[in-house]
Scaffold this motif. Structure first.
Motif, mmCIF file in Angstrom:
data_model
loop_
_atom_site.group_PDB
_atom_site.id
_atom_site.type_symbol
_atom_site.label_atom_id
_atom_site.label_comp_id
_atom_site.label_asym_id
_atom_site.label_seq_id
_atom_site.Cartn_x
_atom_site.Cartn_y
_atom_site.Cartn_z
ATOM 1 N N UNK A 72 0.820 -1.221 0.000
ATOM 2 C CA UNK A 72 0.000 0.000 0.000
ATOM 3 C C UNK A 72 0.844 1.258 0.000
ATOM 4 N N UNK A 73 2.114 1.155 0.356
ATOM 5 C CA UNK A 73 2.964 2.334 0.398
ATOM 6 C C UNK A 73 4.429 1.951 0.405
ATOM 7 N N UNK A 74 5.235 2.804 -0.233
ATOM 8 C CA UNK A 74 6.681 2.582 -0.306
ATOM 9 C C UNK A 74 7.399 3.886 0.010
ATOM 10 N N UNK A 75 8.548 3.756 0.650
ATOM 11 C CA UNK A 75 9.400 4.909 0.875
ATOM 12 C C UNK A 75 10.851 4.477 0.926
ATOM 13 N N UNK A 76 11.748 5.343 0.499
ATOM 14 C CA UNK A 76 13.178 5.016 0.517
ATOM 15 C C UNK A 76 13.977 6.295 0.667
ATOM 16 N N UNK A 77 15.178 6.160 1.238
ATOM 17 C CA UNK A 77 16.065 7.300 1.413
ATOM 18 C C UNK A 77 17.495 6.806 1.314
ATOM 19 N N UNK A 78 18.315 7.552 0.617
ATOM 20 C CA UNK A 78 19.698 7.128 0.383
ATOM 21 C C UNK A 78 20.543 7.259 1.649
ATOM 22 N N UNK A 79 21.538 6.369 1.757
ATOM 23 C CA UNK A 79 22.499 6.392 2.848
ATOM 24 C C UNK A 79 23.903 6.467 2.268
ATOM 25 N N UNK A 80 24.799 7.099 3.004
ATOM 26 C CA UNK A 80 26.200 7.215 2.581
ATOM 27 C C UNK A 80 27.083 6.457 3.554
ATOM 28 N N UNK A 81 28.222 5.989 3.049
ATOM 29 C CA UNK A 81 29.184 5.255 3.861
ATOM 30 C C UNK A 81 30.526 5.952 3.860
ATOM 31 N N UNK A 82 31.304 5.665 4.872
ATOM 32 C CA UNK A 82 32.677 6.144 4.968
ATOM 33 C C UNK A 82 33.574 4.920 4.925
ATOM 34 N N UNK A 83 34.289 4.745 3.820
ATOM 35 C CA UNK A 83 35.145 3.573 3.625
ATOM 36 C C UNK A 83 36.589 4.006 3.441
ATOM 37 N N UNK A 84 37.488 3.217 4.002
ATOM 38 C CA UNK A 84 38.917 3.415 3.786
ATOM 39 C C UNK A 84 39.628 2.148 4.233
ATOM 40 N N UNK A 85 40.269 1.472 3.284
ATOM 41 C CA UNK A 85 40.932 0.224 3.621
ATOM 42 C C UNK A 85 39.917 -0.782 4.126
ATOM 43 N N UNK A 88 34.750 0.429 7.404
ATOM 44 C CA UNK A 88 33.473 0.781 6.769
ATOM 45 C C UNK A 88 32.523 1.225 7.874
ATOM 46 N N UNK A 89 32.162 2.507 7.866
ATOM 47 C CA UNK A 89 31.330 3.081 8.909
ATOM 48 C C UNK A 89 30.163 3.854 8.300
ATOM 49 N N UNK A 90 29.102 3.987 9.094
ATOM 50 C CA UNK A 90 27.999 4.873 8.755
ATOM 51 C C UNK A 90 27.618 5.679 9.994
ATOM 52 N N UNK A 91 26.987 6.807 9.762
ATOM 53 C CA UNK A 91 26.541 7.673 10.850
ATOM 54 C C UNK A 91 25.133 7.243 11.264
#
Length: 499
Positions: free
Chosen positions: A34-47, A50-53
């Motif tokens: 009946x309903x859909x929603x989405x929102x983009x997420x960003x990552x912090x990667x190095x070597x 891998x982290x997210x806020x």
């Protein structure tokens, strides 16, 4: 036949926190969205980091819910459940506020700590059939205890912070207070699913206070309700029950309806993940297979391979996939073989950290190499099921295919041909859908609820003569793995003998 249009009655919300986006689905009692929603997420990667806020998760949750509720009466929402990537967690203070970034499911900094965790719990891990990996939450928790800034290390040692998995954190914010976690999400944090307890003796050896770990409950259990702050943020009414979720892999299995004993679900996206149902827990001495507890009793064994569509994207970036599929159909089978690992190391159907991708033979053109890559993934998938059957699993039940690769009708047909099995493609094979089903079931049995809500998009039988056509190249593929020491001769012989 059921209508594709949602009814006017109650709805259940499922939330999936992925790596690149957070998704919300609102689903009715018959499985219509009946309903859909989405929102983009960003990552912090190095070597290996891998982290997210976690604050980004919270912002995304509010935005995705408001999008999903557009044109829908929020009072219809009966309950919600949340899934996240397995092994993703953060540390939070008594107020539920994050004390730092979230360490993601594939953060690989805790290599030394994984060795220490393996040694401290060797007897338990052997009994459970676990091969502890740096990406699991328990080694990463130990890494934080050793490498965080001193004030946070002191808080952790004193038990003044708590470990919150991804879904736990969002549920805590929604409810405005502490919540329990579920027993599938807790698995990679060291939870013993047989005893139903945290391994306090192992934690003591590692110098980790058991008090930082959450209470554990059955998936679907009510763990809280949306509070005033959560309601203001999402548009949901105050009091909507928040139910314990599962990992994203288990959520996808629910969405596929693979919950009866003997049924299996192959999720093919960047990598290949296979999960099924057994009455008894599978013991895998090699550690390639681990088992979650089924909410209805029994077990959900499975494994994750490093082959998959990620190798296709790496080797054929930007190609016309439909056109390449048509061209690949001329090479059944391809003259050469491809073992399509994304990089170094394999986890399932065998554990070989040093495994390398390889190609054998020659290819007339890119289309034939493309065909060999598609076939190589299907050969690994067939070998996975041989390994599971060799361990004692019943693999004769319904088999469903989900994941991004199902957008290729040709690849689905090819996989049915190589497996020699009829395969089913569910209509809404998304982890968020699986969480909506779990929220609808609640404390009641999950399997009949899924049977009512999960819809079939299409059924793909193997083409006449196709399984026999791929038998010889599959045997050569298995022999090539055995020659490199990746699989033992026993599994190689067993896999080739299967029909």
């Amino acid at each position: 036949m059921r209508s594709d249009q949602p009814a006017a009655g109650p709805l259940w919300a499922g939330v999936d926190v992925g790596t690149q986006s957070l998704r919300v689905l609102l689903v009715d009692a018959d499985g219509a969205v009946a309903g859909r929603g989405a929102w983009a997420l960003a990552s912090d990667r190095a070597g290996g980091r891998h982290e997210q806020d976690p604050e980004d998760w919270w912002r995304a949750l509010g935005a995705a819910f408001r999008e999903a509720l557009r044109g829908v009466d929020p009072a219809r929402v009966e309950a919600l459940a949340i899934c996240g990537t397995s092994g993703t967690f953060l540390l939070a203070g008594p107020d539920g506020a994050a004390r730092g970034p979230a360490l993601m499911y594939d953060d690989a900094r805790a290599r030394r700590e994984a060795e220490d965790v393996a040694a401290a719990g060797a007897e338990l891990w052997e009994a459970l059939g676990y091969a502890t990996q740096p990406s699991w939450a328990l080694p990463k928790l130990l890494w934080l205890a050793r490498h965080s800034p001193q004030p946070l290390r002191a808080e952790l040692a004193a038990g003044r912070v708590s470990l919150l998995h991804c879904g736990d954190y969002l549920a805590t914010r929604l409810a405005g207070g502490p919540v329990a976690t579920d027993w599938s999400t807790a698995l990679k944090t060291g939870y013993d699913p047989r005893a139903g307890t945290w391994p306090t003796d192992v934690l003591d050896k590692l110098g980790l206070p058991a008090g930082v770990l959450p209470r554990v409950v059955r998936p679907g259990t009510r763990i809280g309700a949306v509070g005033p702050a959560g309601a203001a943020h999402t548009g949901l009414p105050v009091g909507v029950p928040v139910r314990a979720g599962m990992t994203d892999g288990c959520a996808a299995q629910i969405a596929a309806g693979a919950l009866a004993a003997g049924s299996w679900n192959s999720v093919l996206g960047t990598t290949l993940v296979i999960k099924g149902v057994t009455a008894d827990r599978l013991a895998d001495p090699a550690g390639a297979v681990y088992s979650h507890r089924h909410p209805d009793g029994g077990w959900l064994p499975g494994g994750a391979s490093n082959v998959g569509a990620g190798a296709l994207q790496a080797r054929f970036p930007g190609v016309d996939r439909d056109g390449m599929d048509r061209a690949a159909a001329r090479y059944e089978p391809a003259g050469g073989l491809v073992y399509p690992l994304r990089g170094r190391g394999e986890r399932f159907p065998f554990v070989r950290p040093g495994a390398e991708p390889f190609e054998l033979g020659t290819f007339a053109d890119d289309a034939e190499r493309y065909a060999a890559l598609l076939q190589g993934v299907a050969y690994v998938e067939r070998l996975c099921y041989a390994h599971l059957r060799r361990l004692g699993a019943d693999v004769t039940g319904a088999l469903s295919l989900t994941g991004g690769a199902t957008r290729s009708r040709y690849w689905c047909q090819l996989r049915a041909d190589v497996l020699g099995r009829e395969v089913t493609l569910p209509r809404t094979a998304e982890p968020a859908f699986g969480m909506a089903v779990l929220a609808a079931a609640g404390d009641a049995p999950l399997t009949p609820t899924a049977r009512r809500m999960v819809r079939v998009d299409r059924v793909v039988p193997p083409r006449p003569g196709a399984p026999e056509r791929f038998a010889e190249p599959f045997a050569r593929f298995v022999d090539a793995l055995a020659a490199r020491g990746y699989v033992d001769e026993g599994l190689a012989g067993y896999a080739k003998e299967l029909p």
